[in-house]
Structure formats: structure tokens, C-alpha cells
Design a protein around this motif. Structure first.
Motif, PDB file in Angstrom:
ATOM      1  N   PHE A   9       0.803  -1.207   0.000  1.00 26.90           N
ATOM      2  CA  PHE A   9       0.000   0.000   0.000  1.00 26.90           C
ATOM      3  C   PHE A   9       0.843   1.266   0.000  1.00 26.90           C
ATOM      4  N   GLU A  10       2.132   1.172  -0.426  1.00 25.53           N
ATOM      5  CA  GLU A  10       2.910   2.372  -0.608  1.00 25.53           C
ATOM      6  C   GLU A  10       2.243   3.219  -1.695  1.00 25.53           C
ATOM      7  N   LYS A  11       2.232   4.516  -1.505  1.00 26.23           N
ATOM      8  CA  LYS A  11       1.568   5.383  -2.470  1.00 26.23           C
ATOM      9  C   LYS A  11       2.327   5.335  -3.790  1.00 26.23           C
ATOM     10  N   SER A  12       1.663   4.898  -4.829  1.00 27.40           N
ATOM     11  CA  SER A  12       2.300   4.748  -6.127  1.00 27.40           C
ATOM     12  C   SER A  12       2.113   5.993  -6.967  1.00 27.40           C
ATOM     13  N   LYS A  13       3.130   6.326  -7.742  1.00 32.77           N
ATOM     14  CA  LYS A  13       3.063   7.434  -8.683  1.00 32.77           C
ATOM     15  C   LYS A  13       3.373   6.911 -10.074  1.00 32.77           C
ATOM     16  N   ILE A  14       2.680   7.472 -11.067  1.00 32.00           N
ATOM     17  CA  ILE A  14       2.984   7.195 -12.460  1.00 32.00           C
ATOM     18  C   ILE A  14       3.422   8.505 -13.080  1.00 32.00           C
ATOM     19  N   GLU A  15       4.593   8.503 -13.712  1.00 27.02           N
ATOM     20  CA  GLU A  15       5.169   9.736 -14.235  1.00 27.02           C
ATOM     21  C   GLU A  15       5.363   9.647 -15.744  1.00 27.02           C
ATOM     22  N   GLY A  16       5.185  10.785 -16.401  1.00 28.03           N
ATOM     23  CA  GLY A  16       5.413  10.845 -17.830  1.00 28.03           C
ATOM     24  C   GLY A  16       4.130  10.692 -18.629  1.00 28.03           C
ATOM     25  N   ARG A  17       4.069  11.345 -19.763  1.00 24.17           N
ATOM     26  CA  ARG A  17       2.832  11.410 -20.533  1.00 24.17           C
ATOM     27  C   ARG A  17       2.370  10.043 -21.035  1.00 24.17           C
ATOM     28  N   HIS A  18       3.273   9.279 -21.608  1.00 21.08           N
ATOM     29  CA  HIS A  18       2.885   7.975 -22.145  1.00 21.08           C
ATOM     30  C   HIS A  18       2.391   7.049 -21.042  1.00 21.08           C
ATOM     31  N   SER A  19       3.131   7.014 -19.929  1.00 23.08           N
ATOM     32  CA  SER A  19       2.774   6.104 -18.829  1.00 23.08           C
ATOM     33  C   SER A  19       1.428   6.466 -18.217  1.00 23.08           C
ATOM     34  N   SER A  83      -4.676   5.135  -6.231  1.00 24.19           N
ATOM     35  CA  SER A  83      -5.317   4.881  -4.945  1.00 24.19           C
ATOM     36  C   SER A  83      -4.648   3.684  -4.281  1.00 24.19           C
ATOM     37  N   ALA A  84      -4.517   3.753  -2.968  1.00 21.26           N
ATOM     38  CA  ALA A  84      -3.912   2.649  -2.221  1.00 21.26           C
ATOM     39  C   ALA A  84      -4.917   1.563  -1.892  1.00 21.26           C
ATOM     40  N   PHE A  85      -6.184   1.817  -2.141  1.00 24.28           N
ATOM     41  CA  PHE A  85      -7.207   0.848  -1.761  1.00 24.28           C
ATOM     42  C   PHE A  85      -8.420   1.048  -2.657  1.00 24.28           C
ATOM     43  N   SER A  86      -9.159   0.005  -2.912  1.00 22.76           N
ATOM     44  CA  SER A  86     -10.336   0.092  -3.771  1.00 22.76           C
ATOM     45  C   SER A  86     -11.529   0.658  -3.007  1.00 22.76           C
ATOM     46  N   TYR A  87     -12.313   1.476  -3.687  1.00 21.83           N
ATOM     47  CA  TYR A  87     -13.521   2.023  -3.090  1.00 21.83           C
ATOM     48  C   TYR A  87     -14.686   1.052  -3.255  1.00 21.83           C
ATOM     49  N   CYS A  88     -15.642   1.192  -2.368  1.00 21.05           N
ATOM     50  CA  CYS A  88     -16.858   0.392  -2.426  1.00 21.05           C
ATOM     51  C   CYS A  88     -17.998   1.257  -2.961  1.00 21.05           C
ATOM     52  N   GLU A  89     -19.179   0.683  -3.038  1.00 24.71           N
ATOM     53  CA  GLU A  89     -20.379   1.417  -3.414  1.00 24.71           C
ATOM     54  C   GLU A  89     -21.230   1.649  -2.169  1.00 24.71           C
ATOM     55  N   ARG A 139     -11.492  18.075  -3.437  1.00 21.26           N
ATOM     56  CA  ARG A 139     -11.123  18.875  -2.264  1.00 21.26           C
ATOM     57  C   ARG A 139     -11.146  18.055  -0.982  1.00 21.26           C
ATOM     58  N   ALA A 140     -10.644  16.832  -1.084  1.00 19.30           N
ATOM     59  CA  ALA A 140     -10.569  15.950   0.083  1.00 19.30           C
ATOM     60  C   ALA A 140      -9.521  14.874  -0.191  1.00 19.30           C
ATOM     61  N   VAL A 141      -8.918  14.380   0.862  1.00 23.83           N
ATOM     62  CA  VAL A 141      -7.940  13.307   0.695  1.00 23.83           C
ATOM     63  C   VAL A 141      -8.655  12.002   0.347  1.00 23.83           C
ATOM     64  N   GLY A 142      -8.009  11.188  -0.452  1.00 23.05           N
ATOM     65  CA  GLY A 142      -8.548   9.878  -0.793  1.00 23.05           C
ATOM     66  C   GLY A 142      -7.855   8.788  -0.006  1.00 23.05           C
ATOM     67  N   LEU A 143      -7.977   7.550  -0.470  1.00 28.59           N
ATOM     68  CA  LEU A 143      -7.423   6.411   0.267  1.00 28.59           C
ATOM     69  C   LEU A 143      -5.956   6.199  -0.085  1.00 28.59           C
ATOM     70  N   THR A 144      -5.118   7.057   0.454  1.00 34.28           N
ATOM     71  CA  THR A 144      -3.681   6.936   0.260  1.00 34.28           C
ATOM     72  C   THR A 144      -3.113   5.896   1.224  1.00 34.28           C
ATOM     73  N   ALA A 145      -1.846   5.577   1.025  1.00 35.38           N
ATOM     74  CA  ALA A 145      -1.191   4.607   1.908  1.00 35.38           C
ATOM     75  C   ALA A 145      -1.182   5.083   3.354  1.00 35.38           C
ATOM     76  N   THR A 146      -1.016   6.405   3.560  1.00 37.04           N
ATOM     77  CA  THR A 146      -1.024   6.944   4.923  1.00 37.04           C
ATOM     78  C   THR A 146      -2.374   6.714   5.588  1.00 37.04           C
ATOM     79  N   VAL A 147      -3.447   6.892   4.822  1.00 41.66           N
ATOM     80  CA  VAL A 147      -4.787   6.656   5.348  1.00 41.66           C
ATOM     81  C   VAL A 147      -4.956   5.190   5.739  1.00 41.66           C
ATOM     82  N   VAL A 148      -4.528   4.302   4.871  1.00 39.23           N
ATOM     83  CA  VAL A 148      -4.644   2.859   5.141  1.00 39.23           C
ATOM     84  C   VAL A 148      -3.924   2.508   6.425  1.00 39.23           C
ATOM     85  N   GLN A 149      -2.718   3.031   6.588  1.00 42.74           N
ATOM     86  CA  GLN A 149      -1.939   2.727   7.791  1.00 42.74           C
ATOM     87  C   GLN A 149      -2.568   3.348   9.036  1.00 42.74           C
TER      88      GLN A 149
END
Length: 253
Positions: A9-19, A83-89, A139-149
Motif C-alpha cells: 500500500f505504498e503510495k504509487s506514482k505514475i510519471e510521464g505522458r505515455h505512462s 489509490s492505495a485501496f479500492s472504493y466500495c459502493e 477537495r478531500a484526501v482519498g485512500l492513500t497509503a497513509t490513510v490505510v496505515q
């Protein structure tokens, strides 16, 4: 959570236009898109278009911030965070309440920005027996790795959903029998209110509280008695105090 789980659950980043473009095409759960201010060429505009189609929040930031965020040093003006975790409905929350034979009890969070606060609130929601937590997309934090921990494992048992419009969600939930109380310093003392039945507890932003429009859609406002020299509580602490008054009244009913 053990080390292996934490690594997952480390916060992942994707960098660069193609990626980033390929990540959108692959339907990866992108939490937020950061775009360099003034970067408006064709490839970047196409990425922004994909983000808007998927309701992904887009932040236009100075290059210096992207340079700071970048791990590769080659962000090309765009960075996406996963996102570090999947959202529910929201339906999953009703299903959980039904499974437990209980009246629905939801937390709705209006603009919580601190990941430690969000994690602590999810933990409180679980311990108080709430059936889920609803967050706004923007305008709110999502489910990042820090939130999960910070949730100390509660995220595995507590459904968390996102909505594009918190007031619209409240309106729809009212049609399904819920009523809503929001934390507000000028509200009626919580001990004098009937907090039983199918209920949504609304907690506001750390600095500004519940927004005016969301407050207007709530049925009641509730305040926590303050006897000290300062006039406010941390958002997660306020959520805990109000949640356990709801628990007390439910258990006494």
C-alpha cells in the motif's frame, strides 16, 4: 499491518505522458492527476480529457512541485497518483447493515484533507459499528497509503465510497430513510438530541467545518460541550465523540 502489507500500500506514482495515458486506458484506479501549470499541448490535453471522463480530480501545479514529487526526474509535466485501496459502493454499506440486522449508520466527511485524520475516522467508524464512510471526490484526501496505515486495519472491514456531490448523496439517502446530523459549534448540545434510527453523521473540514450547503441539507446540527480554553476539537476526535453518543443512544434504546 505487517511489513508485506505495508509495502503493498505504498503510495504509487505514475510519471510521464505515455505512462499516465496508458494507465488511464488500462482502467487503473487513479486517485489524482497533477499537471504542470501552463502545459497545454496536445498530449497533455488528451490526458486531462481522459481524467475528466473518469471523474479524476486534476490539480494544476507549478513545475517545482512536480519536480519535488517526481521519483524518476522525468515527469514531462504530468504525474498521476494511484489509490492505495479500492472504493466500495454505497449499496455495499446498506448490504452490511442488512446483514447485521441493524439500521444504517454512515459517516459522511465534508472535505477532510489530512490523511491521518481520515484514517483515524475510518478506525472510529469501524469501532462504533458504522456501516461505511462516504467521501467527496474533490477537495478531500482519498485512500492513500497513509490513510490505510492510520486506519490500523479498519479499512479492511469498513466500506468507503466516494461521491461526486455530497449534498446530492444526502438527498438520495434521505429518500431511503436516513436522517442527517452534522457537527457544528453553534448546534444544539448533542446530549439533548435524539440520535437514534437510520443516521448519517456529517463531519467537516479540519479548519472550516461543514460547508454551508452541506449543512443546509442536514436535518440537525449537534455541538460538543466545550469547557476548556480553546473552542474546537480535531476532526477525528470530534467524529469519535459524536459517534459514541450515537452508540450510547442506540444501546440505550
Amino acid at each position: 499491518m505487517n511489513k508485506a502489507e505495508t509495502k503493498n500500500f505504498e503510495k504509487s506514482k505514475i510519471e510521464g505522458r505515455h505512462s499516465v495515458r496508458e494507465a488511464f486506458r488500462a482502467e487503473q484506479l487513479i486517485e489524482r492527476l497533477f499537471v504542470q501549470k501552463g502545459c497545454q499541448d496536445g498530449p497533455v490535453l488528451s490526458i486531462i480529457k481522459e481524467a475528466k471522463k473518469k471523474n479524476t480530480p486534476v490539480d494544476f501545479v507549478p513545475r517545482e512541485r512536480l519536480d519535488y514529487m517526481s521519483e524518476s526526474g522525468h515527469h514531462q509535466g504530468v504525474i498521476a497518483t494511484l489509490s492505495a485501496f479500492s472504493y466500495c459502493e454505497i449499496e455495499d454499506m446498506f448490504a452490511l447493515a442488512d446483514k447485521k440486522g441493524e439500521e444504517p449508520f454512515f459517516f459522511l466527511l465534508d472535505g477532510i484533507e489530512d490523511p491521518h485524520n481520515l484514517g483515524a475516522i475510518i478506525r472510529t467508524a469501524n469501532l462504533a459499528g458504522a456501516h461505511g464512510v462516504i467521501l467527496p471526490r474533490r477537495r478531500a484526501v482519498g485512500l492513500t497509503a497513509t490513510v490505510v496505515q492510520a486506519s490500523a486495519g479498519a479499512i479492511y472491514y469498513t466500506p468507503v465510497a466516494r461521491t461526486a456531490n455530497l449534498t446530492a448523496a444526502i438527498t438520495e439517502l434521505k429518500k431511503r430513510g436516513l436522517w442527517f446530523v452534522c457537527a457544528d459549534m453553534d448546534g444544539e448540545i448533542m446530549y439533548r438530541q435524539n440520535l437514534t434510527g437510520p443516521i448519517g453523521l456529517v463531519i467537516g473540514n479540519e479548519g472550516n467545518g461543514v460547508s454551508r450547503l452541506v449543512k443546509e441539507h442536514c436535518d440537525y446540527t449537534a455541538s460538543i460541550p466545550m469547557k476548556g480554553d480553546i473552542d474546537s476539537l480535531n476532526a477525528s476526535v470530534a467524529a469519535g465523540v459524536l459517534a459514541y453518543e450515537i452508540v450510547r443512544q442506540r444501546m440505550s434504546g
